[in-house]
Design an enzyme around this catalytic site. Structure first.
Site, short mmCIF file in Angstrom:
data_model
loop_
_atom_site.label_atom_id
_atom_site.label_comp_id
_atom_site.label_asym_id
_atom_site.label_seq_id
_atom_site.Cartn_x
_atom_site.Cartn_y
_atom_site.Cartn_z
CD GLU A 55 -80.96 -29.30 -79.08
OE1 GLU A 55 -80.46 -29.44 -80.19
OE2 GLU A 55 -80.59 -29.93 -78.07
NE ARG A 295 -83.07 -39.58 -69.49
CZ ARG A 295 -82.93 -38.47 -70.23
NH1 ARG A 295 -82.08 -37.54 -69.87
NH2 ARG A 295 -83.59 -38.32 -71.35
CE LYS A 305 -85.88 -33.65 -77.70
NZ LYS A 305 -85.00 -32.49 -77.61
P1 ATP Z 1 -81.60 -33.95 -76.58
O1 ATP Z 1 -80.88 -35.25 -76.63
O2 ATP Z 1 -82.10 -33.51 -77.91
O3 ATP Z 1 -80.91 -32.89 -75.79
P2 ATP Z 1 -83.46 -33.99 -74.40
O4 ATP Z 1 -84.40 -35.08 -74.10
O5 ATP Z 1 -82.40 -33.64 -73.43
O6 ATP Z 1 -82.89 -34.36 -75.81
P3 ATP Z 1 -84.21 -31.20 -74.35
O7 ATP Z 1 -85.12 -30.49 -75.26
O8 ATP Z 1 -82.81 -30.76 -74.26
O9 ATP Z 1 -84.31 -32.73 -74.74
O10 ATP Z 1 -84.84 -31.27 -72.90
C1 ATP Z 1 -85.43 -30.19 -72.25
C2 ATP Z 1 -85.41 -30.42 -70.75
O11 ATP Z 1 -86.14 -31.61 -70.45
C3 ATP Z 1 -84.01 -30.62 -70.24
O12 ATP Z 1 -83.84 -29.82 -69.08
C4 ATP Z 1 -83.93 -32.08 -69.93
O13 ATP Z 1 -83.08 -32.30 -68.85
C5 ATP Z 1 -85.36 -32.44 -69.61
N1 ATP Z 1 -85.63 -33.84 -69.90
C6 ATP Z 1 -85.47 -34.48 -71.06
N2 ATP Z 1 -85.76 -35.79 -70.95
C7 ATP Z 1 -86.13 -35.99 -69.67
C8 ATP Z 1 -86.55 -37.13 -68.90
N3 ATP Z 1 -86.65 -38.34 -69.45
N4 ATP Z 1 -86.86 -36.94 -67.60
C9 ATP Z 1 -86.78 -35.73 -67.04
N5 ATP Z 1 -86.39 -34.62 -67.69
C10 ATP Z 1 -86.06 -34.73 -68.99
MG MG Z 2 -80.94 -31.84 -73.95
#
Ligand code: ATP
Ligand code: MG
Length: 593
Positions: A55, A295, A305
């Site tokens: 996102e 994760r 974030k």
């Molecule tokens: P938000 O809370 O804004 O959704 P987010 O960390 O999920 O934050 P995204 O931009 O939606 O951010 O994440 C993009 C991709 O990265 C998603 O597929 C998410 O699952 C993955 N991702 C985010 N944080 C982690 C993490 N700590 N470890 C592994 N994958 C992650």
């Molecule tokens: Mg997300």
């Protein structure tokens, strides 16, 4: 556009290591599940298509790197599957007000820097969920016509309350039995801007008493009179994640849609939407499938974030790319290489069990990568003057050292030894403690210590100067002319200390930023802790240092091992040849054990 190949695995990377996702993909390839698919133009589709769907509402961090390496890494490793493999770069930009172009650009930069691309056979696979708004809308109408979706006019509070909870079943909305015609009329009015924010939503008609709350008639469209970074003011209704994501996957012919474990409960909804659209003739088998992995949780770091934004906004760090930040721009500026991040991700692997990874694993991956790659150099971080009293004032003794101990072919660094040198302040002690083998003066009739100046002569400490406060201002020594490194007689001198040094006359002044972990607590935001309380007050020190003269033309992002100190990088932003700035990437050893 030039065609780039995703990087081959580095010598440490072990692409053959299996994990549950590879086992699923292997089985799908063996069964030919995705072997006979064609795209709209009749071209065969790859057997493996993954996607990375950030996102664009913030900067990527090390957790995202795990997802990037996983998704793009699978595309790399399955390149030889029938019709190949690829990974799409997809911006999940359905939320109008939060997304910014700045973030889109930084995400593209970060993924490219990590060494990946989204080009297959010359075609770029960069997508935006917002590109699908027309289709998403048309599919929503189809679901309405099929009686699978309805417009609800309860308030947000009522919807929330009537959804129930773990112990209480939900209650049907009084609007749940609107006719498809009425729903269609209302939904079109919503789209046309006839209703204010919050007046109506579109919901899927699933089951208000489903044990999985996610399936209790989820909201899939809401009214938002807001400007979108790509579609402008064309839309005033926006689709929600659970509707958008699975449809985007299906439209892009994704085979394996990999996400983190917190979406496990959403998987039945992912399948429900695609099955429903299959029933109304929009999609056909094989539909994309969602798989969840754990994760990355990294000790001594935060990856939320919101909290990262707070650090930046409250100026507790020097911006998103502060070298202490776990953002990709931050760790890049810190001096991490893309190879070291990929190596780290290979080492931590992929599993379905949540766990914590220690920061030292990330740091060790960088050491292992830089050990073979980084040129050696001398840097004196806390300079103290050393005067060799029996050395001629105008003499210049040429010395040299290999640029890398294992790579003679890289050539040698040349530097001169002169009467006045810079040495490390803590290489001298007025009163040596037990086991201190570096420089100390004559004491109790015993001569001062002897040490070797690396690649130069053996010296013996003869005394020191100090100011009124007892602060040492210079160390004095004599040198032995027949002790030069590499000469036959040098073996006659046995010394325990071996110091680095830089000729004061030729030294290059440099700012050296010595970074440490941003938090002193391995879990700074666990429980009800306030992560700000765990900030390490010693996480940044700025030193006025000297580096050896061979470093006069260093480019930003060039990395070195400063002997006896650690790995350093010329700062990507602030370093210039006339004002050198180096950042500590990582020390030679883990000091946090
Ligand atoms: P938000 O809370 O804004 O959704 P987010 O960390 O999920 O934050 P995204 O931009 O939606 O951010 O994440 C993009 C991709 O990265 C998603 O597929 C998410 O699952 C993955 N991702 C985010 N944080 C982690 C993490 N700590 N470890 C592994 N994958 C992650
Ligand atoms: Mg997300």
């Amino acid at each position: 556009m030039s065609e780039k190949k995703n990087p081959p695995p580095s010598k440490f990377e072990t692409p053959e290591v299996s994990n549950f996702l590879r086992q699923i993909i292997d089985a799908d390839i063996a069964s030919g599940k995705h072997a006979n698919r064609l795209d709209a133009s009749g071209q065969a589709l790859p057997s493996v298509i993954t996607r990375f769907p950030p996102e664009p509402n913030g900067y990527l961090h090390i957790g995202h790197a795990k997802s990037i390496c996983l998704n793009f890494g699978l595309a790399r490793d399955y390149a030889n599957a029938p019709h190949g493999a690829r990974c799409h770069m997809r911006f999940d930009d359905t939320n109008p007000s939060k997304e910014e172009t700045e973030y889109v650009d930084s995400i593209i930069d970060a993924v490219r820097w990590l060494g990946f691309d989204w080009i297959q056979n010359g075609v770029e696979h960069q997508h935006y969920a917002s590109d699908y708004f027309d289709q998403l809308y048309a599919f929503a109408e189809k679901l309405i016509e099929a009686g699978k979706a309805y417009v609800d006019s309860q308030s947000a509070d009522e919807i929330h309350k009537n959804r129930g909870n773990f112990t209480q079943l939900g209650t049907n909305s009084p609007f749940r039995n609107r006719s498809p015609e009425e729903n269609l009329t209302l939904f079109r009015e919503m789209k046309a801007g006839k209703h204010p924010d919050g007046a109506h939503v579109l919901r899927l008609k699933i089951d208000m008493s489903h044990p999985n709350i996610v399936l209790r008639d989820p909201v899939v469209y809401r009214i938002r009179h807001a400007h979108h970074h790509r579609t402008g003011d064309k839309w005033c209704i926006y689709p929600l994640y659970d509707f958008t994501h699975c449809i985007s996957d299906a439209l892009e012919n994704i085979t394996h849609s990999i996400c983190t474990l917190e979406f496990e409960n959403n998987r039945p909804l992912y399948d429900w939407v695609l099955e429903a659209l299959k029933e109304v003739g929009v999609f056909k088998d094989p539909l994309p499938k969602q798989y969840e992995f754990a994760r990355l949780n990294l000790t001594y770091a935060i990856t939320s974030k919101r909290k990262l934004l707070q650090l930046v906004e409250e100026k507790r760090v020097d911006g998103w790319d502060d070298p202490r930040m776990p953002t990709i721009v931050g760790i890049r500026r810190r001096g991490f290489t893309p190879e070291s991040i990929r190596l780290f991700c290979e080492r931590i692997g992929v599993s379905k069990a949540d766990s914590w990874i220690d920061m030292s694993i990330l740091e060790q991956a960088l050491r292992d990568d830089l050990e073979e790659k980084a040129q050696r150099a001398f840097a004196v971080l806390q300079p103290l003057k050393l005067i060799i009293d029996n050395f001629d004032e105008s003499a210049e003794e040429p010395c040299s050292a290999p640029k890398h101990p294992h790579h003679e072919e890289w050539g040698r660094r040349e530097f001169n030894l002169t009467k006045e040198l810079w040495i490390e302040a803590d290489d001298f002690m007025k009163e040596p403690i037990k086991g201190f083998f570096r420089l100390y003066p004559p004491i109790n009739g015993e001569p001062g210590s002897r040490v070797r100046l690396r690649h130069g002569f053996v010296i013996e400490c003869t005394g020191f100067d100090q100011d009124a406060n007892g602060q040492v201002t210079a160390v004095h020594a004599k040198y032995f002319a027949d002790s030069k490194s590499g000469t036959p007689d040098s073996n006659n001198y046995k010394v325990k200390g071996n110091l680095h040094w830089i000729s004061a006359k030729h030294a290059i002044a440099a700012e050296v930023r010595v970074y440490d972990r941003l938090f002193t607590d391995p879990h700074p935001d666990s429980g009800d802790k306030n992560f700000l309380d765990a900030m390490n007050p010693q996480s940044k020190k700025v030193l006025s240092a000297f580096v050896e003269p061979s470093l006069s033309q260093v480019a930003p992002e060039q990395r070195f091992q400063f002997e006896r100190h650690g790995y350093f990088v010329a700062d990507r932003i602030d370093h210039t040849a006339s004002r050198p700035v180096f950042n500590l990437c990582v020390g030679l050893k883990d000091n946090w054990k």
